[in-house]
Design a protein around this motif. Structure first.
Motif, PDB file in Angstrom:
ATOM      1  N   ASN A   1       0.671  -1.296  -0.007  1.00 43.57           N
ATOM      2  CA  ASN A   1      -0.041  -0.118   0.016  1.00 43.57           C
ATOM      3  C   ASN A   1       0.834   1.290   0.070  1.00 43.57           C
ATOM      4  N   GLY A   2       2.207   1.348   0.449  1.00 44.21           N
ATOM      5  CA  GLY A   2       3.075   2.327   0.263  1.00 44.21           C
ATOM      6  C   GLY A   2       4.016   2.349   1.206  1.00 44.21           C
ATOM      7  N   ALA A   3       4.628   3.526   1.781  1.00 42.75           N
ATOM      8  CA  ALA A   3       5.781   3.567   2.844  1.00 42.75           C
ATOM      9  C   ALA A   3       4.867   4.455   4.014  1.00 42.75           C
ATOM     10  N   THR A   4       5.352   3.843   5.310  1.00 44.33           N
ATOM     11  CA  THR A   4       5.144   4.793   6.317  1.00 44.33           C
ATOM     12  C   THR A   4       6.261   4.950   7.265  1.00 44.33           C
ATOM     13  N   TYR A   5       6.347   5.996   7.855  1.00 41.92           N
ATOM     14  CA  TYR A   5       7.512   6.290   8.716  1.00 41.92           C
ATOM     15  C   TYR A   5       7.244   7.550   9.582  1.00 41.92           C
TER      16      TYR A   5
ATOM     17  N   VAL B   1       3.120 -16.570   1.893  1.00 42.88           N
ATOM     18  CA  VAL B   1       2.294 -16.677   0.469  1.00 42.88           C
ATOM     19  C   VAL B   1       3.191 -17.007  -0.844  1.00 42.88           C
ATOM     20  N   ALA B   2       3.912 -15.903  -0.951  1.00 44.35           N
ATOM     21  CA  ALA B   2       4.885 -15.922  -2.239  1.00 44.35           C
ATOM     22  C   ALA B   2       5.592 -14.889  -2.363  1.00 44.35           C
ATOM     23  N   ASP B   3       6.951 -14.857  -2.770  1.00 36.99           N
ATOM     24  CA  ASP B   3       7.761 -14.001  -3.270  1.00 36.99           C
ATOM     25  C   ASP B   3       6.976 -12.857  -4.064  1.00 36.99           C
ATOM     26  N   LYS B   4       7.252 -11.636  -3.927  1.00 34.44           N
ATOM     27  CA  LYS B   4       6.338 -10.777  -4.832  1.00 34.44           C
ATOM     28  C   LYS B   4       7.144  -9.578  -5.312  1.00 34.44           C
ATOM     29  N   PRO B   5       6.867  -9.075  -6.441  1.00 37.45           N
ATOM     30  CA  PRO B   5       7.491  -7.774  -6.958  1.00 37.45           C
ATOM     31  C   PRO B   5       7.059  -6.660  -6.051  1.00 37.45           C
ATOM     32  N   LEU B   6       7.871  -5.606  -6.099  1.00 32.93           N
ATOM     33  CA  LEU B   6       7.337  -4.346  -5.376  1.00 32.93           C
ATOM     34  C   LEU B   6       6.237  -3.757  -6.112  1.00 32.93           C
ATOM     35  N   THR B   7       5.214  -3.153  -5.407  1.00 28.37           N
ATOM     36  CA  THR B   7       4.134  -2.693  -6.273  1.00 28.37           C
ATOM     37  C   THR B   7       4.144  -1.171  -6.530  1.00 28.37           C
ATOM     38  N   ASP B   8       3.496  -0.643  -7.410  1.00 32.16           N
ATOM     39  CA  ASP B   8       3.595   0.654  -7.916  1.00 32.16           C
ATOM     40  C   ASP B   8       3.639   1.661  -6.552  1.00 32.16           C
ATOM     41  N   ASN B   9       2.260   1.202  -5.693  1.00 35.69           N
ATOM     42  CA  ASN B   9       2.079   1.865  -4.459  1.00 35.69           C
ATOM     43  C   ASN B   9       3.424   2.061  -3.474  1.00 35.69           C
TER      44      ASN B   9
ATOM     45  N   LEU C   1       6.663   1.670  -4.313  1.00 39.00           N
ATOM     46  CA  LEU C   1       7.454   2.501  -5.077  1.00 39.00           C
ATOM     47  C   LEU C   1       7.014   4.036  -5.028  1.00 39.00           C
ATOM     48  N   GLU C   2       6.027   4.425  -5.018  1.00 40.23           N
ATOM     49  CA  GLU C   2       5.613   5.789  -4.869  1.00 40.23           C
ATOM     50  C   GLU C   2       5.678   6.190  -3.404  1.00 40.23           C
ATOM     51  N   GLY C   3       5.535   5.276  -2.821  1.00 40.55           N
ATOM     52  CA  GLY C   3       5.710   5.857  -1.131  1.00 40.55           C
ATOM     53  C   GLY C   3       7.285   6.130  -0.935  1.00 40.55           C
ATOM     54  N   LEU C   4       8.179   5.187  -1.449  1.00 36.54           N
ATOM     55  CA  LEU C   4       9.655   5.417  -1.373  1.00 36.54           C
ATOM     56  C   LEU C   4       9.854   6.710  -2.122  1.00 36.54           C
ATOM     57  N   ASP C   5       9.204   7.102  -3.236  1.00 38.78           N
ATOM     58  CA  ASP C   5       9.408   8.152  -4.126  1.00 38.78           C
ATOM     59  C   ASP C   5       9.111   9.461  -3.145  1.00 38.78           C
TER      60      ASP C   5
ATOM     61  N   VAL D   1      13.766   4.608  -8.564  1.00 44.76           N
ATOM     62  CA  VAL D   1      13.367   5.545  -7.810  1.00 44.76           C
ATOM     63  C   VAL D   1      14.635   6.045  -7.319  1.00 44.76           C
ATOM     64  N   LEU D   2      15.535   5.483  -6.801  1.00 46.04           N
ATOM     65  CA  LEU D   2      16.666   6.093  -6.381  1.00 46.04           C
ATOM     66  C   LEU D   2      17.444   7.271  -7.227  1.00 46.04           C
ATOM     67  N   ASN D   3      17.463   6.724  -8.502  1.00 41.94           N
ATOM     68  CA  ASN D   3      18.019   7.450  -9.444  1.00 41.94           C
ATOM     69  C   ASN D   3      17.483   8.558  -9.860  1.00 41.94           C
ATOM     70  N   ARG D   4      16.404   8.978  -9.406  1.00 39.27           N
ATOM     71  CA  ARG D   4      15.660  10.275  -9.569  1.00 39.27           C
ATOM     72  C   ARG D   4      16.156  11.278  -8.479  1.00 39.27           C
ATOM     73  N   TYR D   5      17.061  10.601  -7.510  1.00 33.96           N
ATOM     74  CA  TYR D   5      17.601  11.567  -6.352  1.00 33.96           C
ATOM     75  C   TYR D   5      19.071  11.710  -6.106  1.00 33.96           C
ATOM     76  N   VAL D   6      19.738  11.511  -6.951  1.00 34.71           N
ATOM     77  CA  VAL D   6      21.211  11.381  -6.984  1.00 34.71           C
ATOM     78  C   VAL D   6      21.952  12.355  -6.132  1.00 34.71           C
ATOM     79  N   ASN D   7      21.197  13.632  -6.014  1.00 36.65           N
ATOM     80  CA  ASN D   7      21.915  14.758  -4.883  1.00 36.65           C
ATOM     81  C   ASN D   7      21.300  14.354  -3.559  1.00 36.65           C
ATOM     82  N   THR D   8      20.295  13.653  -3.325  1.00 34.92           N
ATOM     83  CA  THR D   8      19.747  13.608  -2.237  1.00 34.92           C
ATOM     84  C   THR D   8      20.229  12.096  -1.423  1.00 34.92           C
ATOM     85  N   VAL D   9      20.547  11.083  -2.220  1.00 36.35           N
ATOM     86  CA  VAL D   9      21.128   9.828  -1.474  1.00 36.35           C
ATOM     87  C   VAL D   9      22.513   9.795  -1.678  1.00 36.35           C
ATOM     88  N   THR D  10      23.138   9.964  -0.460  1.00 32.46           N
ATOM     89  CA  THR D  10      24.526   9.712  -0.307  1.00 32.46           C
ATOM     90  C   THR D  10      25.250   8.668  -0.558  1.00 32.46           C
TER      91      THR D  10
END
Length: 464
Positions: free
Chosen positions: A62-66, A94-102, A104-108, A154-163
């Motif tokens: 469903n997304g990212a919480t913090y 249940v199963a190994d799953k790919p990361l959902t769009d939600n 990745l959007e939460g991480l973004d 996602v990380l590639n959009r933030y090259v100045n943010t991610v140390t």
């Protein structure tokens, strides 16, 4: 005859004087700027370095919480501990799953929040639920590799943010040990995936041995390692969560002297840090640890762990037995280490060369890096000329620069007659015309917070 000879000699002197005067006008005169060239002991919050604070991030379908309240004005650098266990069958049953769009959007959204607040992050992902120390929770390797590809999109959009990216993923807390997957058959492909897909961000592993395995170098050849800038492994470093805890840093090193010699060269262009541990270790006594911190180019540490070591530094002092930097005598060990983490540029000299009627200005700066580490990325730069009201009268875009000991800039300004102050802005990028990730010099009286720039001098111009 004598009169004619005297006239000829006089003419030669006049012509020579004219040429000399013209040369002086074209080149201008050198003006050493009247500035404070001493290092301040003030704490400076610069990008990509310092004492960081951890943020635990739960990422699911469903997304990212913090805890958004953890992002505040007191902290520049954060350590994102991202729990993606919901996508592993060993956790969801249940199963190994790919990361959902939600997901990745939460991480973004989290990274954008950090960016718009001018903050940096070290990023680690793990399958340990709640970062509680659980082992053997990883999905299949091919699923982990797909997760890496999704994460990096996602990380590639933030090259100045991610140390930096800590490879993580494997074992309790993502520390790459105590797991059936904690072996080179899993680690090497994961490292290669991060280095390949996130091509502009440093990638870190838990031990130097993991680097040796990646570049396929045996123990007896470690001292011969030479990694060139065009190799992917040039961006491969170490995060040390057993820092100063024992002779091996709790298993980080197999041969401390050899491994630190290797890291001294590798970390000259990469971030390095982690967590100090085991409060009774003599390795983190202030007199003992400073030379190694300098050699290994220490960039950052967790301010919350181990708090007993942090308190030890806050209650011990920098003295003659630690070094010759007299301005720090009587300051706590914590203050000294805090001010030395990463890079710390001190302006040592600024010379303007110009003539008052010329629109050309040459700027030469001498900087001293007083930090343990280095500025490991190029920055953008602008020269900002302000008038008597403090308003920007002219801005020269200098493009991308490598910040080094000697800097030289040549500009043509086209200014009207008047007196002008000149500022140097060193920054990462702009967001809606606001400069982000700016570098502040460690000199009193030079920083202009409105301009996000360092004063480097003044001059007077007379229009032709």
């Amino acid at each position: 005859m004598k009169v004619r000879l005297t006239a000829i000699i006089l003419s030669i002197f006049i012509i020579a004087a004219i040429f000399a005067a013209c040369g002086k006008t074209d080149a201008g005169e050198k003006h050493v700027q009247d500035l404070n060239y001493e290092e301040s002991t003030e704490e400076i919050s610069n990008p990509d370095q310092g004492f960081y604070r951890p943020i635990y991030v739960k990422i699911n379908e469903n997304g990212a919480t913090y805890n958004k309240g953890a992002i505040n004005s007191q902290t520049q650098l954060y350590h994102l501990r991202c729990d993606i266990s919901a996508f592993s069958a060993a956790v969801n049953n249940v199963a190994d799953k790919p990361l959902t769009d939600n997901a990745l959007e939460g991480l973004d959204a989290l990274l954008f929040c950090l960016k718009e607040n001018d903050k940096n992050a070290i990023v680690r992902f793990a399958y340990d639920p709640g970062y509680n120390g659980s082992a053997d929770k990883e999905p299949a390797l091919e699923v982990m590799l797909l997760h890496v590809e999704s994460i990096c999109s996602v990380l590639n959009r933030y090259v100045n943010t991610v140390t930096a990216i800590e490879t993580g993923l494997i074992g309790p807390w993502g520390e790459m040990h105590t797991s059936a997957a904690a072996n080179s058959a899993h680690i090497t492909p994961l490292v290669n995936a991060f280095l390949t897909v996130a091509s502009e961000i440093p990638v870190l592993v838990r031990t130097p041995e993991m680097i040796y395995n990646y570049i396929n170098v045996s123990d007896d050849k470690v001292e011969e390692i030479s990694i060139s800038p065009d190799e992917k492994a040039y961006r491969l470093g170490v995060y040390n969560d057993g820092y100063l805890g024992s002779e091996s840093d709790l298993g980080t090193y197999r041969n401390r002297e050899r491994d630190i010699n290797f890291l001294s060269a590798q970390n000259a262009h990469l971030p390095f840090g982690g967590e100090v541990t085991v409060p009774d270790s003599p390795l983190h006594n202030i007199e003992k640890c400073l030379p190694e911190m300098n050699k290994i180019h220490l960039s950052y540490l967790n301010t919350e762990w181990d708090n007993r070591v942090i308190d030890k530094w806050k209650n011990s002092y920098y003295t003659e037995s630690c070094g010759l930097e007299k301005q720090y005598y009587g300051k706590t060990a914590f203050t000294y280490i805090q001010n030395r983490l990463g890079y710390r540029f001190v302006l040592k000299n600024s010379v303007f060369t110009y003539s008052s009627s010329s629109e050309k200005l040459n700027v030469r700066l001498t900087l001293q890096n007083a930090g343990f580490g280095n500025l490991n990325r190029n920055k953008r730069a602008k020269l900002i000329f302000t008038d008597s009201t403090g308003a920007a009268a002219f801005i020269a875009d200098l493009g991308e620069i490598a910040v080094k000991d000697e800097l030289e800039f040549n500009v043509e300004h086209g200014l009207e007659s008047g007196k002008y102050d000149v500022y140097l802005r060193i920054y990462g990028e702009e967001l809606q015309s606001t400069p982000l990730y700016c570098v502040k010099f460690a000199n009193d009286g030079l920083w202009n917070d409105d301009l996000k720039a360092n004063k480097i001098g003044s001059f007077e111009h007379i229009s032709a």
